[in-house]
Motif scaffolding. Structure first.
Motif, PDB file in Angstrom:
ATOM      1  N   ASP A   1       0.855  -1.184   0.000  1.00  0.00           N
ATOM      2  CA  ASP A   1       0.000   0.000   0.000  1.00  0.00           C
ATOM      3  C   ASP A   1       0.894   1.238   0.000  1.00  0.00           C
ATOM      4  O   ASP A   1       1.227   1.793   1.047  1.00  0.00           O
ATOM      5  CB  ASP A   1      -0.928  -0.007   1.213  1.00  0.00           C
ATOM      6  CG  ASP A   1      -2.002   1.076   1.127  1.00  0.00           C
ATOM      7  OD1 ASP A   1      -1.877   1.964   0.254  1.00  0.00           O
ATOM      8  OD2 ASP A   1      -2.949   1.030   1.928  1.00  0.00           O
ATOM      9  N   THR A   2       1.289   1.645  -1.202  1.00  0.00           N
ATOM     10  CA  THR A   2       2.156   2.822  -1.345  1.00  0.00           C
ATOM     11  C   THR A   2       1.347   4.100  -1.495  1.00  0.00           C
ATOM     12  O   THR A   2       1.919   5.181  -1.557  1.00  0.00           O
ATOM     13  CB  THR A   2       3.050   2.670  -2.588  1.00  0.00           C
ATOM     14  OG1 THR A   2       2.216   2.657  -3.766  1.00  0.00           O
ATOM     15  CG2 THR A   2       3.872   1.390  -2.532  1.00  0.00           C
TER      16      THR A   2
ATOM     17  N   LEU B   1      -2.727   2.982  -6.083  1.00  0.00           N
ATOM     18  CA  LEU B   1      -3.428   1.715  -6.282  1.00  0.00           C
ATOM     19  C   LEU B   1      -3.003   1.024  -7.571  1.00  0.00           C
ATOM     20  O   LEU B   1      -2.746  -0.180  -7.579  1.00  0.00           O
ATOM     21  CB  LEU B   1      -4.943   1.942  -6.277  1.00  0.00           C
ATOM     22  CG  LEU B   1      -5.794   0.678  -6.483  1.00  0.00           C
ATOM     23  CD1 LEU B   1      -5.573  -0.321  -5.356  1.00  0.00           C
ATOM     24  CD2 LEU B   1      -7.274   1.039  -6.604  1.00  0.00           C
TER      25      LEU B   1
ATOM     26  N   ASP C   1       0.418  -0.514  -7.186  1.00  0.00           N
ATOM     27  CA  ASP C   1       0.414  -1.659  -6.276  1.00  0.00           C
ATOM     28  C   ASP C   1      -0.223  -2.882  -6.927  1.00  0.00           C
ATOM     29  O   ASP C   1       0.296  -4.002  -6.819  1.00  0.00           O
ATOM     30  CB  ASP C   1      -0.332  -1.304  -4.987  1.00  0.00           C
ATOM     31  CG  ASP C   1       0.413  -0.268  -4.159  1.00  0.00           C
ATOM     32  OD1 ASP C   1       1.612  -0.037  -4.409  1.00  0.00           O
ATOM     33  OD2 ASP C   1      -0.226   0.335  -3.260  1.00  0.00           O
TER      34      ASP C   1
ATOM     35  N   GLN D   1      -8.856  -5.413   1.791  1.00  0.00           N
ATOM     36  CA  GLN D   1      -8.272  -4.371   2.636  1.00  0.00           C
ATOM     37  C   GLN D   1      -7.549  -3.328   1.782  1.00  0.00           C
ATOM     38  O   GLN D   1      -7.652  -2.125   2.031  1.00  0.00           O
ATOM     39  CB  GLN D   1      -7.292  -4.983   3.649  1.00  0.00           C
ATOM     40  CG  GLN D   1      -7.943  -5.799   4.742  1.00  0.00           C
ATOM     41  CD  GLN D   1      -8.624  -4.937   5.803  1.00  0.00           C
ATOM     42  OE1 GLN D   1      -8.624  -3.713   5.730  1.00  0.00           O
ATOM     43  NE2 GLN D   1      -9.237  -5.575   6.774  1.00  0.00           N
ATOM     44  N   ARG D   2      -6.826  -3.808   0.770  1.00  0.00           N
ATOM     45  CA  ARG D   2      -6.111  -2.849  -0.094  1.00  0.00           C
ATOM     46  C   ARG D   2      -7.104  -1.990  -0.868  1.00  0.00           C
ATOM     47  O   ARG D   2      -6.899  -0.777  -1.039  1.00  0.00           O
ATOM     48  CB  ARG D   2      -5.173  -3.591  -1.068  1.00  0.00           C
ATOM     49  CG  ARG D   2      -4.393  -2.659  -1.997  1.00  0.00           C
ATOM     50  CD  ARG D   2      -3.508  -1.712  -1.204  1.00  0.00           C
ATOM     51  NE  ARG D   2      -2.920  -0.659  -1.999  1.00  0.00           N
ATOM     52  CZ  ARG D   2      -3.442   0.550  -2.175  1.00  0.00           C
ATOM     53  NH1 ARG D   2      -4.615   0.863  -1.605  1.00  0.00           N
ATOM     54  NH2 ARG D   2      -2.822   1.453  -2.892  1.00  0.00           N
TER      55      ARG D   2
ATOM     56  N   SER E   1      -8.639   0.630   1.402  1.00  0.00           N
ATOM     57  CA  SER E   1      -7.693   1.730   1.574  1.00  0.00           C
ATOM     58  C   SER E   1      -7.782   2.690   0.396  1.00  0.00           C
ATOM     59  O   SER E   1      -7.746   3.916   0.567  1.00  0.00           O
ATOM     60  CB  SER E   1      -6.274   1.174   1.715  1.00  0.00           C
ATOM     61  OG  SER E   1      -5.322   2.209   1.754  1.00  0.00           O
ATOM     62  N   ALA E   2      -7.921   2.134  -0.803  1.00  0.00           N
ATOM     63  CA  ALA E   2      -8.059   2.983  -1.994  1.00  0.00           C
ATOM     64  C   ALA E   2      -9.376   3.752  -1.970  1.00  0.00           C
ATOM     65  O   ALA E   2      -9.430   4.913  -2.392  1.00  0.00           O
ATOM     66  CB  ALA E   2      -7.969   2.125  -3.257  1.00  0.00           C
TER      67      ALA E   2
END
Length: 197
Positions: free
Chosen positions: A79-80, A83, A86, A138-139, A142-143
């Motif tokens: 998670d940089t 999206l 990643d 989850q990723r 986050s986005a």
């Protein structure tokens, strides 16, 4: 001195799983037997049956061993904050794994066993696929929080849209599975299929 039976059990378990994985690569799933795994691992076949009900269950646990994270924690995606970058990284790594000759035969064998064995399918869903899907959700959550995805999208459907094409192409051998294809999947999923106004 009392021998450390727990350590001995773990050593035997790892030897069995390593033997199963090595044999899958060497002779193929159809020729692998519990007897062969036991002989390669240096254990009695009754030891294998004490821990696993079938060859498919041994193969599944071999994959669990390979997929363990270094710290033993649950899987997580990078998670940089970007999206697209990643997802591109993760899908490219997925393509490389699916094309790796060391893993292709064992993964295909496992996919076949899961399709045929409801108990193994349930174990796969609970112990491997479920945690991986949650990491993907989850990723994407986050986005969403960062405004990179629409708030109302169904994250389970989004996961299927992003990872499903790779697995389908790999399983059916319906086309080349390349990093360029992975990049196109990410771009198409994130851009959407409708024309922009």
């Amino acid at each position: 001195m009392t021998p450390n039976t727990a350590r001995r059990r773990e050593t035997s378990r790892r030897a069995i799983l390593t033997a199963a994985f090595d044999l899958l690569q060497e002779i193929g799933y159809a020729k692998v037997s519990i007897e062969g795994i036991a002989a390669r691992a240096g254990v009695g076949k009754q030891t294998i049956y004490r821990w696993w009900p079938s060859k498919g269950a041994v193969v599944f646990d071999a994959f669990l061993l390979l997929s363990e994270t270094a710290d033993g924690g649950p899987p997580a995606l990078p998670d940089t904050g970007d999206l697209a970058a990643d997802l591109t990284l993760v899908l490219r790594a997925t393509v490389e794994e699916m094309n790796d000759p060391r893993y292709e035969q064992p993964m295909r064998a496992l996919a076949t066993e899961i399709a045929l064995d409801p108990e193994l399918a349930a174990a796969y869903a609970e112990r491997l696929d479920g945690p991986l899907k949650e990491a993907k959700r989850q990723r994407l959550r986050s986005a969403q929080r960062a405004g990179q995805l629409a708030e109302g999208i169904d994250l389970d459907v989004a996961v299927d849209l992003i990872w499903g094409p790779l697995f389908s192409r790999w399983l059916q051998r319906s086309g080349s599975l390349t990093v360029e294809y992975a990049d196109l999947v990410v771009a198409t999923a994130l851009t959407g299929l409708r024309p922009r106004p």
